[in-house]
Every structure is written in structure tokens, then in C-alpha cells.
Design an enzyme around this catalytic site. Structure first.
Site, PDB file in Angstrom:
ATOM      1  N   SER A  65       0.116 -35.730  99.076  1.00 50.92           N
ATOM      2  CA  SER A  65      -0.275 -35.803  97.857  1.00 50.92           C
ATOM      3  C   SER A  65       0.798 -34.788  96.905  1.00 50.92           C
ATOM      4  O   SER A  65       1.128 -35.232  95.733  1.00 50.92           O
ATOM      5  CB  SER A  65      -1.751 -35.203  97.545  1.00 50.92           C
ATOM      6  OG  SER A  65      -2.424 -36.399  98.150  1.00 50.92           O
ATOM      7  N   ALA A 159      -2.084 -40.381  95.831  1.00 54.77           N
ATOM      8  CA  ALA A 159      -2.425 -38.983  95.696  1.00 54.77           C
ATOM      9  C   ALA A 159      -3.884 -38.718  95.245  1.00 54.77           C
ATOM     10  O   ALA A 159      -4.426 -38.852  94.269  1.00 54.77           O
ATOM     11  CB  ALA A 159      -1.246 -38.337  94.814  1.00 54.77           C
ATOM     12  N   LYS A 160      -4.308 -37.559  96.176  1.00 63.08           N
ATOM     13  CA  LYS A 160      -5.485 -36.861  95.689  1.00 63.08           C
ATOM     14  C   LYS A 160      -5.261 -35.735  94.888  1.00 63.08           C
ATOM     15  O   LYS A 160      -5.214 -34.767  94.959  1.00 63.08           O
ATOM     16  CB  LYS A 160      -6.483 -36.397  97.024  1.00 63.08           C
ATOM     17  CG  LYS A 160      -7.848 -36.056  96.605  1.00 63.08           C
ATOM     18  CD  LYS A 160      -8.462 -35.802  97.843  1.00 63.08           C
ATOM     19  CE  LYS A 160     -10.011 -35.171  97.630  1.00 63.08           C
ATOM     20  NZ  LYS A 160     -10.928 -36.351  97.112  1.00 63.08           N
ATOM     21  N   ALA A 161      -4.907 -36.446  93.500  1.00 65.20           N
ATOM     22  CA  ALA A 161      -4.337 -35.394  92.438  1.00 65.20           C
ATOM     23  C   ALA A 161      -5.518 -34.890  91.590  1.00 65.20           C
ATOM     24  O   ALA A 161      -6.497 -35.934  91.219  1.00 65.20           O
ATOM     25  CB  ALA A 161      -3.316 -36.088  91.527  1.00 65.20           C
ATOM     26  N   TYR A 165      -8.920 -37.182  88.492  1.00 70.44           N
ATOM     27  CA  TYR A 165     -10.423 -37.197  88.322  1.00 70.44           C
ATOM     28  C   TYR A 165     -11.096 -37.170  87.103  1.00 70.44           C
ATOM     29  O   TYR A 165     -12.344 -37.026  86.985  1.00 70.44           O
ATOM     30  CB  TYR A 165     -10.782 -36.284  89.665  1.00 70.44           C
ATOM     31  CG  TYR A 165     -10.853 -36.720  90.895  1.00 70.44           C
ATOM     32  CD1 TYR A 165     -11.878 -37.294  91.658  1.00 70.44           C
ATOM     33  CD2 TYR A 165      -9.623 -36.477  91.719  1.00 70.44           C
ATOM     34  CE1 TYR A 165     -11.822 -37.631  92.949  1.00 70.44           C
ATOM     35  CE2 TYR A 165      -9.333 -37.150  92.958  1.00 70.44           C
ATOM     36  CZ  TYR A 165     -10.498 -37.641  93.490  1.00 70.44           C
ATOM     37  OH  TYR A 165     -10.271 -38.075  94.817  1.00 70.44           O
TER      38      TYR A 165
END
Length: 297
Positions: A65, A159-161, A165
Site C-alpha cells: 500500500s 491500497a489500504k490508504a 476511508y
């Protein structure tokens, strides 16, 4: 899920850039780039009986990520794995939630961040099931989100950006104000995508259907449950699901590190009854993540 004790005011230790820092002293400067521009990536992990489930996969995804956001985490996957374990030990935790996060620091302010340093921190705390078991078996209520998951041509969806969120928080709050536990988000094309922090599965005629993860995170729990379903002999179809299909399914559940496997009883006006497949996969997942109990002496 409101916590009685605020997260900035707790006992314990947080690992930051290679050293263990007292919890209340774990802070960053107000001009940290990540705070202003969302230049951070993170993971959510659960430990059961002292073991973090699929830890190495999480650590690798954290590094991947960061690379998508064009910054480099100096620690290796093995070093991140070890630091996560050290955080648990320092806080005397066995069953807990683990949160690694990497971000751009405060050396440079503005859109350009070429001169910022990359930082890594890992915290861990006791955190029970996202939804109580009795609520899970009954099924949770889900509403419909207004915001949609963005086109991957406009956002780094793999990506777990942290910044991705933002709309999830907005929609989670909107759902809770309306009496729901979560919200179902569509993608930019108007297809079913995911909930605000969990992937979704729908069932009809004994077949499990789930949206193709082409514009949102292909969750580690999602992949795990697909493997469990296939081991059971269930057919799993990863495909485009249109919102007008929602009324044709009989069962529904969501998956995620926090949600684990949680059946759904309704999505807006559509009703579902948690059935055999949902309960079987819930039990299979919990059996997989829970450590084997020692034989009685």
C-alpha cells in the site's frame, strides 16, 4: 462502537520507528503531512490466543500500500511481523486488535512531499467482536450509502490508504443515524461494491455471489472465506452484482478483520434470513482463527 476510555489516554506502549513509547507520549506534530493530505496507509489485524491471524499477509499489504502511494517503509515484512508481536507482549495482550500505520512526516508541507520521512507505528488493544455474537446470528441491518467507491482511474483503490476511508466514515455515521449498523456502497458504475469497512457476500440457490474486487480492497478475510467456502464444496461466483438483484438473494453476510463473518438480515427494504451457509462459514472462520485448545491434562 464507542469506547469508554479515549484512545489517547491509556496505559501501555506503542511501537514507533523501532522503539517502544509510553502510550500517552505517542504523538506526532500538527504539521505532519499525513494529517493534512491523507498520506498514510494502515492495517487492521486480530490476534486470537496470542497469534495474529495472517500476520505476514497484513505486513506485506502494508508495504504494498505504501508503494502504491509512492513512499517506502524501511522495515521488512519480517521486521514488521516481529514488531507486532513485541507490541502485544509489551501490553500483555493475547486476544486483541493490532493497528500498524505508516505515514509521511512533518519535514515538508504542501502537496509535494519528496523530503518527508516515512514513519511506522504499531498499537494494540483489547477489542471484542465488532458485533456481539447474538446480534451476528440474528443478522445486522444495513442501509444504502449515497457516496460510491471511486473509479480506480481516479484513486489508488488497491491500497489500504487512510484517505480512502473518509467517505466510509461519512456513510457509517449516516447509517447509524438511521438505525442501521452499516451501509452498502455501490461502485462508480452503480454496481454493488462493499460496506464501509467490510466485503459483502450474497447467496441464492446454494450459490455464493460476491462483487469482483476491481475497485475496492480485496480483503484478507474475504479471500479466506472464499477458500473456506470452496473447501465446503460451495460454488463462489465473483462477478458484477447490480442493486436491482438484491431482492433475489435469500442470505447475506459481510466479512472483515473487525466484522469477522457477520450475517445480514436486511439491506434497506430487502430482507434476508441468516441460514445454513452463512452460519457454516461463520463457524468455519471462527474455528480457523481460534487457536486449538490444549487437550485437558
Amino acid at each position: 462502537m464507542a469506547e469508554i476510555v479515549p484512545y489517547h489516554d491509556r496505559d501501555g506502549f506503542i511501537w514507533i520507528d523501532g522503539r517502544m513509547v509510553p502510550w500517552r507520549e505517542a504523538s506526532i506534530h500538527i504539521l505532519t503531512h499525513a494529517l493534512h493530505y491523507g498520506s498514510a496507509v494502515f492495517e487492521g489485524e486480530r490476534a486470537y490466543g496470542g497469534e495474529i491471524f495472517k500476520l505476514t499477509e497484513h505486513s506485506q499489504r502494508l508495504i504494498d500500500s505504501a508503494e502504491i502511494l509512492e513512499f517506502k517503509i524501511e522495515q521488512s515484512v519480517a521486521e514488521i511481523d516481529q514488531a507486532c508481536r513485541e507490541v502485544m507482549a509489551a501490553n500483555n495482550l493475547v486476544d486483541c486488535y493490532v493497528r500498524p500505520i505508516a505515514w509521511r512526516g512533518s519535514e515538508q508541507m504542501g502537496i509535494s512531499a519528496q523530503q518527508t520521512k516515512t514513519h511506522l507505528a504499531i498499537a494494540a488493544w483489547e477489542w471484542g467482536s465488532y458485533f456481539p455474537m447474538e446480534q451476528r446470528l440474528k443478522g445486522i441491518r444495513i442501509g444504502h450509502a449515497k457516496y460510491r467507491r471511486p473509479d480506480p482511474a481516479t484513486a489508488p483503490s488497491r491500497a489500504k490508504a487512510a484517505g480512502l476511508y473518509m467517505i466510509c466514515t461519512v456513510e457509517k455515521h449516516r447509517a447509524e443515524r438511521n438505525g442501521y449498523a452499516d451501509a452498502l456502497m455501490l461502485d462508480w458504475r452503480g454496481r454493488v461494491a462493499e460496506c464501509t469497512g467490510a466485503n459483502i457476500f450474497l447467496i441464492k440457490d446454494g450459490v455464493i455471489h460476491t462483487p469482483e474486487a476491481d475497485c475496492f480492497l480485496d480483503g484478507i478475510t474475504r479471500r479466506t472465506v472464499i477458500e473456506l467456502a470452496k473447501k465446503r464444496g460451495y460454488e463462489v461466483q465473483e462477478r458484477a452484482i447490480l442493486p436491482e438483484e438484491l431482492g433475489s438473494f435469500t442470505e447475506c453476510f459481510i466479512t472483515g478483520t473487525a466484522a469477522e463473518v457477520t450475517p445480514v438480515s436486511e439491506i434497506g427494504d430487502f430482507k434476508y434470513k441468516p441460514g445454513q451457509i452463512s452460519e457454516t462459514l461463520l463457524n468455519d472462520y471462527m474455528a480457523l482463527v481460534q487457536p486449538k485448545r490444549k487437550a485437558a491434562e
